[in-house]
Write a protein that holds these residues in place. Structure first.
Motif, PDB file in Angstrom:
ATOM      1  N   ALA A  77       0.839  -1.209   0.000  1.00 41.39           N
ATOM      2  CA  ALA A  77       0.000   0.000   0.000  1.00 41.39           C
ATOM      3  C   ALA A  77       0.875   1.261   0.000  1.00 41.39           C
ATOM      4  O   ALA A  77       0.395   2.357   0.263  1.00 41.39           O
ATOM      5  CB  ALA A  77      -0.936  -0.012   1.210  1.00 41.39           C
ATOM      6  N   MET A  86      -9.076   4.837   0.359  1.00 43.41           N
ATOM      7  CA  MET A  86     -10.475   4.562   0.014  1.00 43.41           C
ATOM      8  C   MET A  86     -11.447   4.675   1.193  1.00 43.41           C
ATOM      9  O   MET A  86     -12.611   4.301   1.070  1.00 43.41           O
ATOM     10  CB  MET A  86     -10.570   3.148  -0.578  1.00 43.41           C
ATOM     11  N   SER A 103     -15.407  -0.255  -1.313  1.00 40.42           N
ATOM     12  CA  SER A 103     -14.213  -1.023  -0.947  1.00 40.42           C
ATOM     13  C   SER A 103     -13.504  -0.493   0.296  1.00 40.42           C
ATOM     14  O   SER A 103     -12.698  -1.189   0.892  1.00 40.42           O
ATOM     15  CB  SER A 103     -13.242  -1.065  -2.124  1.00 40.42           C
ATOM     16  N   PRO A 125      -9.543 -12.958   8.053  1.00 43.64           N
ATOM     17  CA  PRO A 125      -8.114 -12.881   8.399  1.00 43.64           C
ATOM     18  C   PRO A 125      -7.959 -12.462   9.856  1.00 43.64           C
ATOM     19  O   PRO A 125      -8.806 -11.733  10.376  1.00 43.64           O
ATOM     20  CB  PRO A 125      -7.575 -11.803   7.452  1.00 43.64           C
ATOM     21  N   SER A 126      -6.887 -12.912  10.510  1.00 44.14           N
ATOM     22  CA  SER A 126      -6.815 -12.671  11.955  1.00 44.14           C
ATOM     23  C   SER A 126      -6.569 -11.205  12.304  1.00 44.14           C
ATOM     24  O   SER A 126      -6.657 -10.839  13.470  1.00 44.14           O
ATOM     25  CB  SER A 126      -5.799 -13.597  12.622  1.00 44.14           C
ATOM     26  N   ILE A 127      -6.322 -10.329  11.316  1.00 40.55           N
ATOM     27  CA  ILE A 127      -6.291  -8.886  11.603  1.00 40.55           C
ATOM     28  C   ILE A 127      -7.703  -8.403  11.942  1.00 40.55           C
ATOM     29  O   ILE A 127      -7.918  -7.339  12.507  1.00 40.55           O
ATOM     30  CB  ILE A 127      -5.683  -8.084  10.420  1.00 40.55           C
ATOM     31  N   GLY A 134     -11.689  -3.684   0.417  1.00 39.62           N
ATOM     32  CA  GLY A 134     -10.816  -3.497  -0.757  1.00 39.62           C
ATOM     33  C   GLY A 134      -9.480  -4.185  -0.560  1.00 39.62           C
ATOM     34  O   GLY A 134      -8.960  -4.846  -1.459  1.00 39.62           O
ATOM     35  N   MET A 136      -8.936  -6.675   1.478  1.00 44.83           N
ATOM     36  CA  MET A 136      -9.166  -8.137   1.498  1.00 44.83           C
ATOM     37  C   MET A 136      -9.248  -8.683   0.070  1.00 44.83           C
ATOM     38  O   MET A 136      -8.738  -9.762  -0.222  1.00 44.83           O
ATOM     39  CB  MET A 136     -10.453  -8.461   2.258  1.00 44.83           C
TER      40      MET A 136
HETATM   41  C1  LIG Z   1      -1.930  -9.156  12.463  1.00 47.66           C
HETATM   42  C2  LIG Z   1      -2.335  -9.572  11.073  1.00 47.66           C
HETATM   43  C3  LIG Z   1      -2.919 -10.808  10.890  1.00 47.66           C
HETATM   44  C4  LIG Z   1      -3.296 -11.217   9.607  1.00 47.66           C
HETATM   45  N1  LIG Z   1      -3.861 -12.434   9.456  1.00 47.66           N
HETATM   46  C5  LIG Z   1      -4.223 -12.871   8.242  1.00 47.66           C
HETATM   47  C6  LIG Z   1      -4.834 -14.145   8.074  1.00 47.66           C
HETATM   48  O1  LIG Z   1      -5.051 -14.865   9.024  1.00 47.66           O
HETATM   49  N2  LIG Z   1      -5.158 -14.521   6.818  1.00 47.66           N
HETATM   50  C7  LIG Z   1      -4.944 -13.721   5.732  1.00 47.66           C
HETATM   51  O2  LIG Z   1      -5.273 -14.108   4.614  1.00 47.66           O
HETATM   52  N3  LIG Z   1      -4.378 -12.496   5.873  1.00 47.66           N
HETATM   53  C8  LIG Z   1      -4.009 -12.065   7.095  1.00 47.66           C
HETATM   54  N4  LIG Z   1      -3.452 -10.826   7.239  1.00 47.66           N
HETATM   55  C9  LIG Z   1      -3.284  -9.982   6.062  1.00 47.66           C
HETATM   56  C10 LIG Z   1      -4.607  -9.289   5.754  1.00 47.66           C
HETATM   57  O3  LIG Z   1      -5.272 -10.084   4.803  1.00 47.66           O
HETATM   58  C11 LIG Z   1      -4.335  -7.921   5.186  1.00 47.66           C
HETATM   59  O4  LIG Z   1      -3.694  -7.171   6.196  1.00 47.66           O
HETATM   60  C12 LIG Z   1      -5.605  -7.183   4.791  1.00 47.66           C
HETATM   61  O5  LIG Z   1      -6.390  -7.892   3.900  1.00 47.66           O
HETATM   62  C13 LIG Z   1      -5.251  -5.893   4.112  1.00 47.66           C
HETATM   63  O6  LIG Z   1      -6.376  -5.053   4.136  1.00 47.66           O
HETATM   64  P1  LIG Z   1      -6.166  -3.481   4.179  1.00 47.66           P
HETATM   65  O7  LIG Z   1      -7.492  -2.852   4.019  1.00 47.66           O
HETATM   66  O8  LIG Z   1      -5.387  -3.076   5.368  1.00 47.66           O
HETATM   67  O9  LIG Z   1      -5.331  -3.274   2.845  1.00 47.66           O
HETATM   68  P2  LIG Z   1      -3.987  -2.471   2.581  1.00 47.66           P
HETATM   69  O10 LIG Z   1      -2.884  -2.977   3.443  1.00 47.66           O
HETATM   70  O11 LIG Z   1      -4.276  -1.026   2.642  1.00 47.66           O
HETATM   71  O12 LIG Z   1      -3.720  -2.909   1.078  1.00 47.66           O
HETATM   72  C14 LIG Z   1      -3.382  -4.253   0.782  1.00 47.66           C
HETATM   73  C15 LIG Z   1      -3.282  -4.423  -0.739  1.00 47.66           C
HETATM   74  O13 LIG Z   1      -4.569  -4.318  -1.320  1.00 47.66           O
HETATM   75  C16 LIG Z   1      -4.598  -3.259  -2.268  1.00 47.66           C
HETATM   76  N5  LIG Z   1      -5.890  -2.583  -2.138  1.00 47.66           N
HETATM   77  C17 LIG Z   1      -6.419  -1.988  -1.039  1.00 47.66           C
HETATM   78  N6  LIG Z   1      -7.609  -1.454  -1.319  1.00 47.66           N
HETATM   79  C18 LIG Z   1      -7.839  -1.702  -2.635  1.00 47.66           C
HETATM   80  C19 LIG Z   1      -8.876  -1.357  -3.539  1.00 47.66           C
HETATM   81  N7  LIG Z   1      -9.937  -0.649  -3.153  1.00 47.66           N
HETATM   82  N8  LIG Z   1      -8.767  -1.752  -4.834  1.00 47.66           N
HETATM   83  C20 LIG Z   1      -7.699  -2.482  -5.258  1.00 47.66           C
HETATM   84  N9  LIG Z   1      -6.684  -2.833  -4.452  1.00 47.66           N
HETATM   85  C21 LIG Z   1      -6.744  -2.442  -3.155  1.00 47.66           C
HETATM   86  C22 LIG Z   1      -3.437  -2.341  -1.897  1.00 47.66           C
HETATM   87  O14 LIG Z   1      -2.957  -1.593  -3.011  1.00 47.66           O
HETATM   88  C23 LIG Z   1      -2.424  -3.353  -1.424  1.00 47.66           C
HETATM   89  O15 LIG Z   1      -1.766  -3.934  -2.515  1.00 47.66           O
HETATM   90  C24 LIG Z   1      -3.075 -10.371   8.492  1.00 47.66           C
HETATM   91  C25 LIG Z   1      -2.492  -9.105   8.688  1.00 47.66           C
HETATM   92  C26 LIG Z   1      -2.120  -8.705   9.962  1.00 47.66           C
HETATM   93  C27 LIG Z   1      -1.492  -7.353  10.148  1.00 47.66           C
END
Ligand SMILES: Cc1cc2nc3c(=O)[nH]c(=O)nc-3n(C[C@H](O)[C@H](O)[C@H](O)COP(=O)(O)OP(=O)(O)OC[C@H]3O[C@@H](n4cnc5c(N)ncnc54)[C@H](O)[C@@H]3O)c2cc1C
Length: 227
Positions: A77, A86, A103, A125-127, A134, A136
């Protein structure tokens, strides 16, 4: 940074446009250990804002990265150019057997609304509550319920994106583009590992017909368009 791109964005975008140092510093990190300081942060209020941002960025040859909640662990990101946050695209509409969401909605907020109707969105996801839908979709998140219900890619029926030219595309609703996506996929089965989840590259194996064309977007980490 050219002042003109900032001025143009400020004059065209209804949402927020920032280049203050504290904003740029805030958006220079996510949950990874990387840091990239962006030039500009845009917080769009609607689709039009996203389209305009993409078109202006293209004109000035400036890279764009979309950000959900910044909980991703690999720095995907982050960007030196423009970050589109977003968080204000956060509507929820719950139907009988599906939900239509912006999203930027946080998973925790969607969970609360679904729970009121006795429903749930399986990927977990565990977060937990803190990631956006979005993000996810961008990451094809999984989590504790994935053995039974699959990953995010297995639980999404339609996707609307804004592509790199600022064009709105609905998949698989747009039959022409869906057909093109499906027809252009070539799979060498020997090169795809036989695992229940594969996070490497685009999820081409899941695009098994025109009707599954939207699955190319899920797991693409924002590289094919903004959801
Ligand atoms: C403590 C912890 C535990 C976790 N546990 C798991 C787990 O058990 N299983 C698992 O699968 N994952 C796990 N994750 C990862 C988790 O799936 C991601 O952190 C989460 O999905 C990201 O969501 P975000 O909104 O923060 O996205 P961001 O971190 O902001 O972005 C993630 C990616 O998605 C893209 N993106 C974001 N929004 C959009 C949009 N609107 N359109 C297109 N692309 C977009 C970004 O450009 C980037 O490439 C964990 C993360 C943490 C920190």
């Amino acid at each position: 940074m050219k002042k003109s791109i900032l001025k143009l964005l400020e004059s065209k975008i209804k949402g927020e446009v920032h280049n203050e140092k504290y904003f740029r510093n805030f958006y220079s990190v996510d949950s990874s250990s990387y840091q990239l300081i962006p030039q500009i942060v845009v917080i769009p209020t609607d689709e039009e804002d996203i389209i305009k941002t993409i078109k202006i960025a293209k004109k000035y040859k400036t890279s764009v990265t979309v950000r959900g909640a910044g909980t991703g662990l690999v720095g995907s990101a982050l960007n030196h150019g423009i970050i589109i946050d977003m968080k204000k695209i956060n509507f929820i509409k719950i139907n009988k057997k599906s939900a239509i969401v912006g999203s930027g909605i946080l998973k925790g907020k969607l969970d609360i609304e679904l729970q009121k109707k006795g429903k749930f969105f399986p990927p977990n996801p565990s977060i937990g509550n803190f990631c956006s839908l979005g993000g996810m979709l961008g990451n094809n998140s999984s989590g504790s319920r994935s053995v039974k219900y699959g990953s995010t890619i297995d639980n999404v029926k339609e996707v609307t994106i804004i592509d790199g030219n600022g064009k709105k595309i609905q998949l698989p609703k747009n039959k022409k583009i869906s057909k093109k996506i499906f027809q252009n996929i070539l799979i060498d089965d020997k090169k795809i590992p036989k695992t229940s989840k594969n996070s490497s590259g685009y999820q081409i194996k899941k695009v098994t017909s025109n009707k599954e064309a939207h699955k190319i977007i899920i797991g693409s980490e924002g590289t094919l368009g903004i959801i």
